[in-house]
Design a protein around this motif. Structure first.
Motif, PDB file in Angstrom:
ATOM      1  N   THR B  81       0.923  -1.282  -0.039  1.00 53.85           N
ATOM      2  CA  THR B  81       0.027  -0.119   0.088  1.00 53.85           C
ATOM      3  C   THR B  81       0.940   1.278   0.064  1.00 53.85           C
ATOM      4  OG1 THR B  81      -0.100  -0.080   2.516  1.00 53.85           O
ATOM      5  CG2 THR B  81      -1.860  -1.056   1.287  1.00 53.85           C
ATOM      6  N   GLY B  82       0.183   2.152  -0.463  1.00 57.49           N
ATOM      7  CA  GLY B  82       0.852   3.651  -0.583  1.00 57.49           C
ATOM      8  C   GLY B  82       1.684   4.054   0.866  1.00 57.49           C
ATOM      9  N   ARG B  83       2.770   4.532   0.961  1.00 53.44           N
ATOM     10  CA  ARG B  83       3.613   4.917   2.054  1.00 53.44           C
ATOM     11  C   ARG B  83       3.426   6.520   2.134  1.00 53.44           C
ATOM     12  NH1 ARG B  83       2.836  -0.073   3.142  1.00 53.44           N
ATOM     13  NH2 ARG B  83       4.549  -1.360   3.452  1.00 53.44           N
ATOM     14  N   GLY B  84       2.728   7.060   1.222  1.00 54.68           N
ATOM     15  CA  GLY B  84       2.623   8.649   1.357  1.00 54.68           C
ATOM     16  C   GLY B  84       1.576   9.037   2.395  1.00 54.68           C
ATOM     17  N   GLY B 110       8.720  12.773  -3.588  1.00 56.96           N
ATOM     18  CA  GLY B 110       9.690  12.917  -2.315  1.00 56.96           C
ATOM     19  C   GLY B 110       9.604  14.287  -1.981  1.00 56.96           C
ATOM     20  N   ALA B 111       8.131  15.078  -1.962  1.00 57.81           N
ATOM     21  CA  ALA B 111       7.930  16.356  -1.381  1.00 57.81           C
ATOM     22  C   ALA B 111       8.084  16.323   0.146  1.00 57.81           C
ATOM     23  CB  ALA B 111       6.661  17.060  -1.844  1.00 57.81           C
ATOM     24  N   GLU B 112       7.644  15.531   0.894  1.00 57.12           N
ATOM     25  CA  GLU B 112       7.648  15.254   2.274  1.00 57.12           C
ATOM     26  C   GLU B 112       7.378  16.586   2.888  1.00 57.12           C
ATOM     27  OE1 GLU B 112      11.087  13.638   4.343  1.00 57.12           O
ATOM     28  OE2 GLU B 112       9.424  12.302   5.035  1.00 57.12           O
ATOM     29  N   ARG B 186       6.660  23.728   1.292  1.00 59.67           N
ATOM     30  CA  ARG B 186       5.165  23.995   1.688  1.00 59.67           C
ATOM     31  C   ARG B 186       4.585  22.620   2.274  1.00 59.67           C
ATOM     32  NH1 ARG B 186       6.400  28.716   1.533  1.00 59.67           N
ATOM     33  NH2 ARG B 186       5.895  27.983   3.803  1.00 59.67           N
ATOM     34  N   PHE B 187       3.778  22.942   3.071  1.00 57.39           N
ATOM     35  CA  PHE B 187       2.605  21.646   3.767  1.00 57.39           C
ATOM     36  C   PHE B 187       2.242  21.048   2.585  1.00 57.39           C
ATOM     37  CE2 PHE B 187      -0.564  19.243   5.889  1.00 57.39           C
ATOM     38  CZ  PHE B 187       0.248  18.518   6.763  1.00 57.39           C
ATOM     39  N   LEU B 188       1.563  21.728   1.527  1.00 56.33           N
ATOM     40  CA  LEU B 188       0.726  21.121   0.644  1.00 56.33           C
ATOM     41  C   LEU B 188       1.483  20.571  -0.622  1.00 56.33           C
ATOM     42  CD1 LEU B 188      -2.336  23.658   0.911  1.00 56.33           C
ATOM     43  CD2 LEU B 188      -2.270  21.193   1.661  1.00 56.33           C
ATOM     44  N   ALA B 189       2.856  21.002  -0.611  1.00 49.39           N
ATOM     45  CA  ALA B 189       3.340  20.723  -2.014  1.00 49.39           C
ATOM     46  C   ALA B 189       3.115  19.326  -2.417  1.00 49.39           C
ATOM     47  CB  ALA B 189       4.747  21.114  -1.812  1.00 49.39           C
ATOM     48  N   GLY B 190       3.357  18.324  -1.502  1.00 52.41           N
ATOM     49  CA  GLY B 190       3.267  16.994  -2.075  1.00 52.41           C
ATOM     50  C   GLY B 190       1.787  16.373  -2.140  1.00 52.41           C
ATOM     51  N   GLU B 191       0.766  17.279  -2.213  1.00 55.03           N
ATOM     52  CA  GLU B 191      -0.555  16.583  -2.654  1.00 55.03           C
ATOM     53  C   GLU B 191      -0.681  16.476  -3.833  1.00 55.03           C
ATOM     54  OE1 GLU B 191      -4.598  16.828  -3.622  1.00 55.03           O
ATOM     55  OE2 GLU B 191      -3.334  18.349  -4.264  1.00 55.03           O
ATOM     56  N   GLU B 192      -1.382  15.594  -4.506  1.00 56.70           N
ATOM     57  CA  GLU B 192      -0.873  15.161  -5.688  1.00 56.70           C
ATOM     58  C   GLU B 192      -1.372  15.994  -6.834  1.00 56.70           C
ATOM     59  OE1 GLU B 192      -2.146  10.953  -6.255  1.00 56.70           O
ATOM     60  OE2 GLU B 192      -4.528  11.826  -6.003  1.00 56.70           O
ATOM     61  N   LEU B 224       0.705   8.549 -12.665  1.00 61.80           N
ATOM     62  CA  LEU B 224       0.923   7.858 -11.354  1.00 61.80           C
ATOM     63  C   LEU B 224       1.844   8.424 -10.495  1.00 61.80           C
ATOM     64  CD1 LEU B 224       0.541   4.930 -10.219  1.00 61.80           C
ATOM     65  CD2 LEU B 224       2.717   4.463 -11.120  1.00 61.80           C
ATOM     66  N   VAL B 225       1.257   8.837  -9.470  1.00 59.98           N
ATOM     67  CA  VAL B 225       2.030   9.689  -8.275  1.00 59.98           C
ATOM     68  C   VAL B 225       2.233   8.352  -7.346  1.00 59.98           C
ATOM     69  CG1 VAL B 225       2.242  11.501  -6.771  1.00 59.98           C
ATOM     70  CG2 VAL B 225       0.995  11.804  -9.019  1.00 59.98           C
ATOM     71  N   GLN B 226       3.517   8.109  -7.035  1.00 56.22           N
ATOM     72  CA  GLN B 226       3.781   7.231  -5.840  1.00 56.22           C
ATOM     73  C   GLN B 226       4.695   7.725  -4.983  1.00 56.22           C
ATOM     74  OE1 GLN B 226       1.589   3.627  -7.247  1.00 56.22           O
ATOM     75  NE2 GLN B 226       1.919   4.464  -5.378  1.00 56.22           N
ATOM     76  N   ASN B 227       4.570   7.803  -3.600  1.00 52.60           N
ATOM     77  CA  ASN B 227       5.409   8.140  -2.522  1.00 52.60           C
ATOM     78  C   ASN B 227       6.895   7.388  -2.788  1.00 52.60           C
ATOM     79  OD1 ASN B 227       6.846   7.217   0.532  1.00 52.60           O
ATOM     80  ND2 ASN B 227       5.989   9.457   0.149  1.00 52.60           N
TER      81      ASN B 227
END
Ligand code: FMN
Ligand code: SF4
Ligand code: SF4
Lengths: 67, 453
Positions: B81-84, B110-112, B186-192, B224-227
């Motif tokens: 399962t996704g680890r993001g 890898g935005a974290e 930014r906190f939201l930078a990794g939202e897909e 496809l966006v994967q952590n």
């Protein structure tokens, strides 16, 4: 197919016009942004709902298939 | 749980299945296969970053499967399962993207953006080649021709990845050239959807869905966006097989996950843990008692020490309480701190990180933060608590992204877990002895357009 109203909150400017047209389905919050009932639009309100969609100045309101 | 011996036998078999490409040699017998139950799997065992020579010595070259979708069955059997954060089944996302009409784009995330998490940065430093292997394999699985790695804008880390990519190019490992794209802090930078916008050359701001990113993402292509940790797990599963993967973890939530640990004594770091490990063990709660435990980061939830003491790091345990393992953040609040003060600092940060695009979020989050701050500072009136409740309900599920929902989840858990402290604060008192801030809050909130790109 039953349809529901949805709002794109990025486009919506909170005119509240839609709530005036369709108070049965749309209320406004204390800042003027629409709160949608989330229930399918009943048959008798479909015409008004379509009008609210067409009249939204921000093109933020839409009717979507109920899933 | 599968026994280690059984698992590694299957692992060996799995590395032989599929079409072996010219130049992609199967590991010679002499190479030591990692023991199935030995951790860490993802982080380099030596503690030093695994350079390409080390990576090839330990894991061998990546094995392409010789066609789209070939790997997806192994990923499904593994139960990855996704680890993001959302723990969405990876095979379902791979299938959904592969099923789209256009040629997909793959982006490693890898935005974290989560300030309390360090695991993706640590992984990219420690094992860049596992992530990059996973990126190539995911691209093959969905039939992509364009791949990107989206990572924290940290010059040393970017150089580290550039040099890893150069080494792979020289060794002829990668079929697709990887474009690096930096994420704003930014906190939201990794939202897909923000990621898709940024990788397409825009600002890292969330957008309204539908269409979802898997249908219409980077430059309109199915994406496809994967952590990055999910990708590294894919790199391992492709080599050692599903049974090996399942040798740790639980039946329902197999495998290991990276966690960012903050113990109540102030120490901590990134650790790889089997899913299902007791939280008290990970946070050493018997040695370092906590006032409360934060799981899942700033969109996560507080647990009381009693709850944390009887639960494991797994969604099966956490979801019934409205919490989730998320991206593996676990923080034990020291007993001498105030949970309300800490929560108010976090909510203020989250409010400032709102992209300000949606009316309810723009109006609601700052008000919620201000009222919570009044409570934390023992200046609140009874109206403040009512306001917080009302505004919370008003912002929930009304944003283009889940930022308001995550913020409200965190806030409600704070009011529930620190309910005694709320009563004290309303009476003008506070039980904390130390005013020292505990949870990390980055300096500098977004003020200009450029802060989002
Ligand atoms: C507000 C918000 C912030 C997010 N930040 C990240 C992030 O920094 N890194 C990440 O991998 N996923 C992040 N996600 C999740 C991504 O949208 C996406 O689901 C994830 O990258 C998919 O990868 P996975 O399935 O491998 O976990 C975030 C989601 C939300 C709602
Ligand atoms: S009419 Fe359109 S812009 Fe105005 S409040 Fe309704 S949805 Fe928003
Ligand atoms: S909900 Fe908030 S954070 Fe998300 S896009 Fe809208 S304004 Fe931005």
């Amino acid at each position: 197919m039953a349809e529901k109203l949805r709002v794109n909150p990025i486009l919506c400017t909170g005119h509240g016009l839609c709530a005036e047209l369709l108070p049965e389905q749309i209320a406004t919050d204390e800042w003027g942004y629409p709160i949608l009932s989330g229930t399918p639009v009943p048959k008798g309100l479909r015409k008004l709902a379509r009008r609210a969609v067409n009249d939204c100045p921000a093109l933020a309101l839409m009717l979507v298939g109920d899933r | 749980m599968t026994s280690g011996a059984q698992a590694s036998a299957t692992g060996r078999q799995a590395s032989l299945e599929g079409t072996v490409q010219p130049g992609a040699t199967v590991q010679p017998e002499a190479t030591v296969q990692p023991g199935a139950t030995v951790l860490p799997r993802l982080l380099s065992a030596s503690g030093r970053p695994a350079d390409l020579a080390e990576h090839l010595r330990v894991h061998g070259r990546l094995l392409y499967r010789g066609g789209a979708r070939m790997l997806i069955h192994s990923i499904e059997s593994a139960g990855l399962t996704g680890r993001g954060g959302a723990a969405f089944p990876t095979h379902r996302k791979l299938t959904a993207v592969a099923d789209q009409l256009g040629v997909p784009v793959v982006v490693g995330n890898g935005a974290e953006g989560e300030p309390a998490s360090d695991k993706d940065k640590t992984l990219l430093w420690s094992s860049p080649h596992l992530v990059l292997d996973g990126l190539q394999l995911a691209a093959e699985a969905v039939g992509a021709r364009r791949v990107h790695l989206y990572l924290h804008r940290e010059p040393a880390l970017v150089r580290h990845l550039e040099s890893a990519l150069a080494g792979r190019a020289a060794a002829g490992l990668d079929r697709l050239q990887v474009g690096l794209v930096t994420a704003p802090a930014r906190f939201l930078a990794g939202e897909e959807s923000a990621l898709a916008s940024r990788v397409g050359g825009g600002a890292a701001l969330p957008r309204f869905t539908p269409p979802r990113v898997f249908e219409h993402g980077v430059d309109g292509a199915p994406t496809l966006v994967q952590n990055v940790e999910t990708l590294a797990q894919l790199g391992l599963i492709s080599r050692y097989g599903p049974a090996w993967f399942r040798a740790v973890g639980t039946e329902a939530e197999p495998g290991s996950m990276l966690t960012t640990i903050r113990l109540a004594d102030g120490s901590g770091g990134v650790a790889e843990a089997a899913i299902g490990t007791p939280i008290s063990q990970l946070l050493k709660l018997d040695r370092y008692p906590a006032r409360a435990v934060l799981v899942g980061g700033y969109h996560g939830a507080w647990l009381s020490p009693e709850q944390a003491g009887r639960l494991t790091l797994s969604n099966a345990d956490l979801r019934p309480l409205g919490a989730a393992a998320g991206a593996g953040v676990l923080a034990a609040l020291p007993v001498d701190r105030c949970g309300l003060v800490e929560s108010a600092r976090v909510v203020r940060y989250l409010a400032l990180e709102s992209a300000g695009q949606c009316g309810p979020c723009l109006n609601g989050l700052p008000r919620i933060a201000a009222s919570l701050n009044q409570l934390a500072q023992r200046r609140s009136t009874p109206a403040d608590r009512d306001d917080v409740q009302r505004w919370s309900a008003l912002v929930e599920r009304r944003g283009a992204c889940h930022h308001p929902d995550g913020t409200v989840r965190f806030l409600r858990s704070a009011l529930a877990v620190f309910t005694d402290e709320v009563t004290l604060h309303e009476a003008g008192r506070c039980s904390a002895r130390s005013p020292e801030p505990f949870l990390p809050i980055p300096a500098g909130s977004p003020a200009r357009e450029e802060d989002w790109s």
